[in-house]
Every structure is written in structure tokens, then in C-alpha cells.
Design a protein around this motif. Structure first.
Motif, PDB file in Angstrom:
ATOM      1  N   UNK A   1       0.823  -1.210   0.000  1.00 50.41           N
ATOM      2  CA  UNK A   1       0.000   0.000   0.000  1.00 50.41           C
ATOM      3  C   UNK A   1       0.859   1.263   0.000  1.00 50.41           C
ATOM      4  N   UNK A   2       1.984   1.226   0.713  1.00 52.32           N
ATOM      5  CA  UNK A   2       2.859   2.391   0.786  1.00 52.32           C
ATOM      6  C   UNK A   2       4.003   2.337  -0.229  1.00 52.32           C
ATOM      7  N   UNK A   3       4.005   1.317  -1.066  1.00 47.87           N
ATOM      8  CA  UNK A   3       5.037   1.229  -2.090  1.00 47.87           C
ATOM      9  C   UNK A   3       6.417   0.925  -1.551  1.00 47.87           C
ATOM     10  N   UNK A   4       6.508   0.257  -0.424  1.00 45.20           N
ATOM     11  CA  UNK A   4       7.802  -0.051   0.177  1.00 45.20           C
ATOM     12  C   UNK A   4       8.360  -1.326  -0.455  1.00 45.20           C
ATOM     13  N   UNK A   5       9.522  -1.223  -1.065  1.00 46.78           N
ATOM     14  CA  UNK A   5      10.149  -2.379  -1.703  1.00 46.78           C
ATOM     15  C   UNK A   5      11.419  -2.825  -0.981  1.00 46.78           C
ATOM     16  N   UNK A   6      11.910  -2.000  -0.073  1.00 44.82           N
ATOM     17  CA  UNK A   6      13.142  -2.311   0.665  1.00 44.82           C
ATOM     18  C   UNK A   6      12.808  -2.320   2.154  1.00 44.82           C
TER      19      UNK A   6
END
Length: 392
Positions: A344-349
Motif C-alpha cells: 500500500x505504501x510502495x515499500x520495496x526495501x
């Protein structure tokens, strides 16, 4: 039965390791690296800048320090401030006139409340206070009465209860009424009117303000054309440029159970890192750990994680620091459900240290990490597919 209590604030050790890494990064004979420290937001702050003119660097650091001190004074959650005046007005059922800055902060925080399904919610300040974390020294803390926790939780305090409107001369406006109060700092001008449908709301910006401050400091760095900077507010870190011509900034991730780093990673221009952990502000009672990251759903400290770290890529709106601070909270509180909120928050790391010490890391972050003492087992997962919305 009296509880055995020990209070901890593990601040110094991570920053010592960071200082060592700074020294390694600055070993070449290039522009001067200047570092200053201060204590605001209940934590230690390290400000590091690289510039050819040391006097210029010191003047920029002084400006950043003044800005951080202003934010600390203005938005303190329990010492007299504009925020405590607003909280008093809410508790009394009065409208409050606030500054344009505070109105913008509250509106923005409300968006994160909605996006996180209420896992991130600065409106639960009364719960944080009930657990004894609205003080600098919580060595005498003990778990509150469960009935008191349940009673406050069941009043559903949330920032969603606030209505924020522009201040107008309309005599029918709530803030034009005799019971309206000014919740502003010295030299501020009222610009908005805040009312609340729930008097149990008490605002604590502790999970927002460090990230906001990172971005304010970065704006000062950019405005003064500083070559490079690393801004570290209690482990929430934003990088600008790099310390020399050959390498980026290198950051140590604190081990949540040992006085040493867990891993080291490079942090590149415009990136920020944020960690939420149960080791930063906590106390022990009868062998149990109670920390300041309160789950709004239960009113109790979350129990599924030791730490959760996110790296946020550069944001076009220069709100990278803010996102690194805010987003780590719902992911920490979500426990095993963290991938849904990461998407949802676009966190990939992301890096998760679960309550049992097991480690899960997304592949893009694993590629960067250098483990100090490699764990016995690391689960590497593909990053969740970002959803449309608040992303990096």
C-alpha cells in the motif's frame, strides 16, 4: 506483587557505530566533514555536512539546530507547547485556532491514518501517556491497569475525529465563538480552526515529527548548496550527496537485542531509512518488555516484532524523511500482515526482525546489506507489488 522494573533508552550505541562509519567514509582529503550533536525529540541527533568552507558548514548546522529546536518546542506532546494547548482544547470540547503549519501537519497525518487503516494514528497520545511514555525518565514505569487501557481504547481516540477548516471571519465559525482558544506558538499567526468530535483524542506527533524534521533539515541543506549531508535523528536518517568521491554514506542498522550493528548498508543521495523497534523506548516488568509502540486496536504494545526497517527512495516532493518515519510504524504494528501495508505504501526495501528473532528481508534490500554477524537463517522475499497511493 511489586514489579521488577528496568528502563532503557538505547540511543548512544547505534550512534557510536554511525560515527565510526562516518569517520571511515571521510578518510580521503576532500571537502571538510563537520558534525554536531544535540538532543531533541527525546533522542540524540547527529548532523553531518560536507562542504569546502568549514565556516559555512557550521552556520548551516546552526540553522538546522535552530529549526529542530523550534519544532521540538512547538509540538512537544507533554511539555507546554502549541500541541498541548490544542490537546487541552480538545479534551474540554473547545475549538482551537492553530497555525498553518500545524493544520498542514494534521491534515497530512490524517491521510496516513486512513492509508494505514488506523495502525498509524497520532490521536492515541492518551494511551501513550497511560503507559508512562510521556516523560523523559520512565524508570518507574509499570503496566497500567488493563481496565483503564480497555476503557480508553474503547473510546476510539483517532486523528480521524478532527475537523480542520480555514480560519474565517464568519461569526458562525466555531473558532469565532467565545470558548475558542489559541493553540499557537509565540510569533505564530492563527490560520485554521480545529474541532474534534471525540474529546478522548490527544495528539502525539512522536511517530511523525522526526521524519518531518528530516525533510525540514534537508531543505536547509539544499537551500545553502551544501555538497553532502547526513541527518540522523534517533536512527531516522536521510542522506544527501555522498561524503567523498568514491563511496556513498554507509549506515549501521542496530541489532535489536545486542549492543552492536546487525548489518551495514549504503545510503544514496536522497534516500532515507526509518526503523521502528521495541528496543528504543521500553521498560521491563516481571520479565516482560513493554515499549512505546502502542497498537491502537488493543491499547497495548505490539508483540509480533522486535524491529522493522524501511528504506525509502527519493521522493519528488522531498518528503522522503517523513515517509521513512511514518511508514515503519504500521509495518511494525501489522506483524505478519506487513506485506499488505508495504504494498500500500510502495515499500520495496524492508527488513523485519520478528519477535522470535527470525529475519525477513526483501530482495532489493538484501542485495545491499553487509551482515556483521550473519544470522543462521534469513528469509529473502520478493517485494510486494506497489499499489496506487502513498508510495515511494
Amino acid at each position: 506483587m511489586s514489579a521488577r522494573r528496568t528502563a532503557f533508552r538505547r540511543i548512544v550505541t547505534p550512534l557510536v557505530w554511525l560515527s565510526l562509519l562516518f569517520a571511515l567514509a571521510a578518510c580521503s582529503r576532500e571537502p571538510t566533514l563537520v558534525r554536531e550533536e544535540q538532543f531533541v525529540f527525546g533522542t540524540r541527533v547527529e548532523l553531518t555536512v560536507v562542504d569546502a568552507d568549514a565556516e559555512h558548514a557550521h552556520s548551516v548546522l546552526a540553522e538546522i539546530s535552530r529549526e529542530l529546536a523550534r519544532l521540538h518546542r512547538t509540538y512537544h506532546a507533554w511539555e507546554p507547547s502549541a500541541l498541548t494547548r490544542l490537546n487541552a482544547a480538545i479534551a474540554a470540547g473547545h475549538p482551537a485556532r492553530v497555525s498553518a503549519e500545524l493544520a498542514a501537519i494534521l491534515r497530512d497525518a490524517q491521510q496516513f491514518v486512513r492509508a494505514s487503516d488506523g495502525l498509524f494514528d497520532p490521536g492515541i497520545g492518551a494511551l501513550v501517556a497511560l503507559w508512562g511514555f510521556h516523560r523523559s525518565d520512565f524508570s518507574a514505569n509499570q503496566p497500567p491497569d488493563p481496565a483503564a487501557v480497555a476503557a480508553l481504547r474503547d473510546r476510539h481516540p483517532s486523528l480521524a475525529a478532527l475537523t480542520i477548516t480555514p480560519l474565517t471571519p464568519d461569526p458562525a465559525s466555531p473558532c469565532a465563538q467565545p470558548d475558542a482558544v489559541d493553540a499557537i506558538a509565540t510569533n505564530e499567526t492563527p490560520a485554521a480552526c480545529v474541532t474534534s468530535s471525540n474529546p478522548a483524542v490527544a495528539i502525539d506527533l512522536g511517530g511523525y515529527l522526526k521524519g518531518y524534521a528530516l525533510d525540514r533539515a534537508a531543505e536547509i541543506v539544499r537551500r545553502h548548496a551544501i555538497a553532502a549531508a547526513l541527518i540522523n535523528i534517533g536512527g531516522n536518517i536521510l542522506a544527501l550527496g555522498q561524503p567523498n568521491a568514491t563511496r556513498p554514506w554507509r549506515i549501521a542498522l542496530q541489532h535489536p537485542r545486542r549492543a552492536e550493528p546487525l548489518a551495514v548498508l549504503p545510503l544514496y543521495d536522497g534516500e532515507a531509512i526509518g526503523t521502528s523497534g521495541d528496543y528504543q523506548r521500553y521498560f521491563l516488568a516481571d520479565g516482560h518488555r513493554y515499549h512505546h509502540l502502542i497498537d491502537p486496536r488493543t491499547g497495548w504494545p505490539a508483540t509480533e516484532n522486535q524491529a522493522f526497517t524501511v528504506v525509502i527512495l527519493p521522493q519528488p516532493d522531498h518528503r522522503t524523511g517523513l515517509r521513512s518515519d511514518v511508514v515503519s510504524k504500521p509495518l511494525f504494528l501489522a506483524g505478519a500482515d506487513w506485506p499488505r501495508y508495504a504494498a500500500r505504501f510502495g515499500v520495496t526495501r524492508a527488513l523485519r526482525v520478528a519477535a522470535d528473532g527470525t529475519i525477513t528481508v526483501t530482495a532489493p534490500l538484501q542485495q545491499r546489506l553487509r551482515w556483521i554477524d550473519p544470522p543462521d537463517a534469513i528469509t529473502v522475499v520478493d517485494p510486494p507489488e506497489p499499489q496506487k497511493g502513498l508510495s515511494d
